[in-house]
Design an enzyme around this catalytic site. Structure first.
Site, short mmCIF file in Angstrom:
data_model
loop_
_atom_site.label_atom_id
_atom_site.label_comp_id
_atom_site.label_asym_id
_atom_site.label_seq_id
_atom_site.Cartn_x
_atom_site.Cartn_y
_atom_site.Cartn_z
N HIS A 58 0.97 3.75 2.21
CA HIS A 58 1.55 3.89 3.55
C HIS A 58 1.05 5.18 4.18
O HIS A 58 1.68 6.25 4.08
CB HIS A 58 3.08 3.90 3.47
N HIS A 60 -0.98 6.88 7.80
CA HIS A 60 -1.44 6.72 9.19
C HIS A 60 -2.67 7.60 9.38
O HIS A 60 -2.58 8.83 9.35
CB HIS A 60 -0.33 7.13 10.17
N LEU A 61 -3.83 6.96 9.55
CA LEU A 61 -5.07 7.71 9.70
C LEU A 61 -5.43 7.96 11.16
O LEU A 61 -6.34 8.74 11.44
CB LEU A 61 -6.21 6.98 8.99
N ARG A 62 -4.78 7.29 12.09
CA ARG A 62 -4.89 7.55 13.54
C ARG A 62 -6.21 7.12 14.17
O ARG A 62 -6.30 7.04 15.40
CB ARG A 62 -4.64 9.03 13.85
N ASP A 303 4.08 7.90 3.72
CA ASP A 303 4.25 7.69 5.16
C ASP A 303 3.63 8.86 5.92
O ASP A 303 4.20 9.38 6.88
CB ASP A 303 5.72 7.50 5.53
#
Length: 430
Positions: A58, A60-62, A303
């Site tokens: 989980h 978030h690499l954006r 996360d």
């Protein structure tokens, strides 16, 4: 060039191994496990744990769209420094990863610039709007390993049902962000006595629990594999435990920050503590630990949510949700080992083979012939968290300045050393 990891404590939960041994690696695979092995290069691992490469399911690499927060390259560097040999990236990019072309872009970018394995998670709905299904088959064909609208709940139960049915057809798990937006409303922290005292609008535990129950029922109806993201409260743990007893195909994850902190921490109004789901009560934290211990919760996931400083340095109610975690997750989780709550094998299982099983990643262990994805951990290394030295492009962590014990000192991906802690020299000639 051959490589030997020498004299470390090999902990492999899949094969029930926990003993001091050497590992020889050649051409990206583990070719021999034993004692007295030699090679062209040696990683001296005496006093270290040698474990299957950690996986964070989980993150978030954006990229694409929000590269000022994080990129696939910088996120992968942060992952390698945190001991992760693989990460799964969520689809809330711009454009959203809801088509095969975006999935292909992520796979291609990762192949060019990532230090670790990057597994894309495709959106369940188009644009993550919860109105129509995304191009599920196309994304699956291009490399998506799961489906999720993470960051936004799928409020439409009928759409969630159809998404689960399609996901089952393509052999993909559905990762659910369980939040009833009507109940959560404009809340910014856990609803309780602390939110009342601080004068901040609260998010009740029920906003998560009702959606956990709904998605369990839909999983039972469709037969789809359901994974509950970032579980935060006791009621959710209880419902997941009961669903597993009924034989429903449900798994769950918990974050290190929900296992470490509670809503009491928000008395400082530190916006780096503003996360969704919110930090909850001590009773909830204890229930999460119990769920991790008894197997109700299958995985630990950071996360990792990078944000620009301007998005955090504002009034608490206006700040965005999320904190980064790739470079602190392992060390925070090792606290539970040092406290005698989890065994080393239990922790490694929740951070390697457990996540691999959820995403159906094969051959994620340390047997001979397996791909050489390996993490070396110094369980006793004491250090102070310094966010200014993070590999991540963002700095939004509440753990800056904390003294932690234990960290990854070397990460090997497909037989290649991609991270080695400069304060712990392991390399040498065979």
């Amino acid at each position: 060039m051959s490589l030997v990891i020498k004299g470390g404590r090999v902990i492999d939960p899949v094969n029930r191994v926990d003993k001091v041994m050497d590992l020889r690696i050649e051409k990206g695979r583990i070719t021999r496990i034993g004692r007295g092995l030699s090679a062209d290069k040696v990683l001296y691992a005496s006093g270290l744990w040698v474990v299957p490469g950690l996986i964070d399911i989980h993150v978030h690499l954006r990229e694409p769209g929000f590269e000022y927060k994080e990129t696939i390259e910088t996120g992968s560097h942060a992952a390698a420094a945190g001991g992760f040999a693989a990460i799964a990236c969520m689809p809330n990019t711009n454009p959203v990863n809801d088509t095969g072309s975006v999935t292909d872009f992520i796979v291609t970018q990762a192949r060019k610039s990532a230090l670790v394995h990057v597994f894309p998670v495709g959106a369940l709905s188009r644009g993550q709007k919860g109105e129509t299904l995304a191009e599920i088959g196309d994304m699956a064909e291009r490399g998506a390993v799961a489906l999720s609208d993470d960051g936004k709940p799928v409020m439409n139960a009928e759409l969630m049902r159809r998404g689960m049915e399609y996901a089952r057809t393509f052999g993909l798990p559905v990762i659910s962000h369980c939040e009833d937006m009507n109940l959560a409303a404009e809340g910014v922290m856990h609803e309780g006595e602390v939110s009342t005292r601080l004068g901040l609008p609260g998010i009740p535990s029920a906003s998560e629990e009702v959606m956990v129950e709904r998605d369990i029922l839909l999983s039972e109806l469709t037969g789809a594999a359901l994974h509950i993201a970032h579980v935060s409260c006791k009621g959710s743990v209880d419902r997941i435990r009961e669903a597993k007893k009924r034989g429903i195909s449900v798994t769950a994850e918990v974050t290190p920050h929900h296992l470490t902190l509670t809503h009491e921490s928000l008395a400082s109004y530190d916006t780096n503590l503003k996360v969704n789901p919110p930090l909850r009560s001590e009773a909830d934290r204890q229930a999460l630990i119990e769920g991790l211990l008894d197997g109700t919760i299958d995985a630990v996931a950071s996360d990792h949510a990078p944000h620009n400083i301007a998005e955090k340095e504002t009034e608490f109610e206006n700040a965005v949700f999320g904190m980064i975690g790739l470079e602190t997750s392992l060390s925070l989780m090792l606290r539970l080992v040092h406290e005698g709550i989890l065994t080393p094998s239990q922790l490694i299982e929740r951070m390697s083979s457990g996540p691999a099983g959820i995403l159906r990643i094969r051959d994620w262990d340390l047997r001979e012939g397996a791909p050489a994805n390996v993490t070396l951990i110094h369980p006793g290394m004491v250090f102070n968290v310094d966010a200014d030295r993070f590999r991540s492009r963002s700095r939004n962590t509440p753990f800056n300045g904390w003294e932690l014990k234990g960290k990854a000192v070397c990460t090997v991906v497909s037989g290649k050393v991609v991270f080695e802690d400069k304060h712990w020299k392991t390399s040498g000639k065979g």
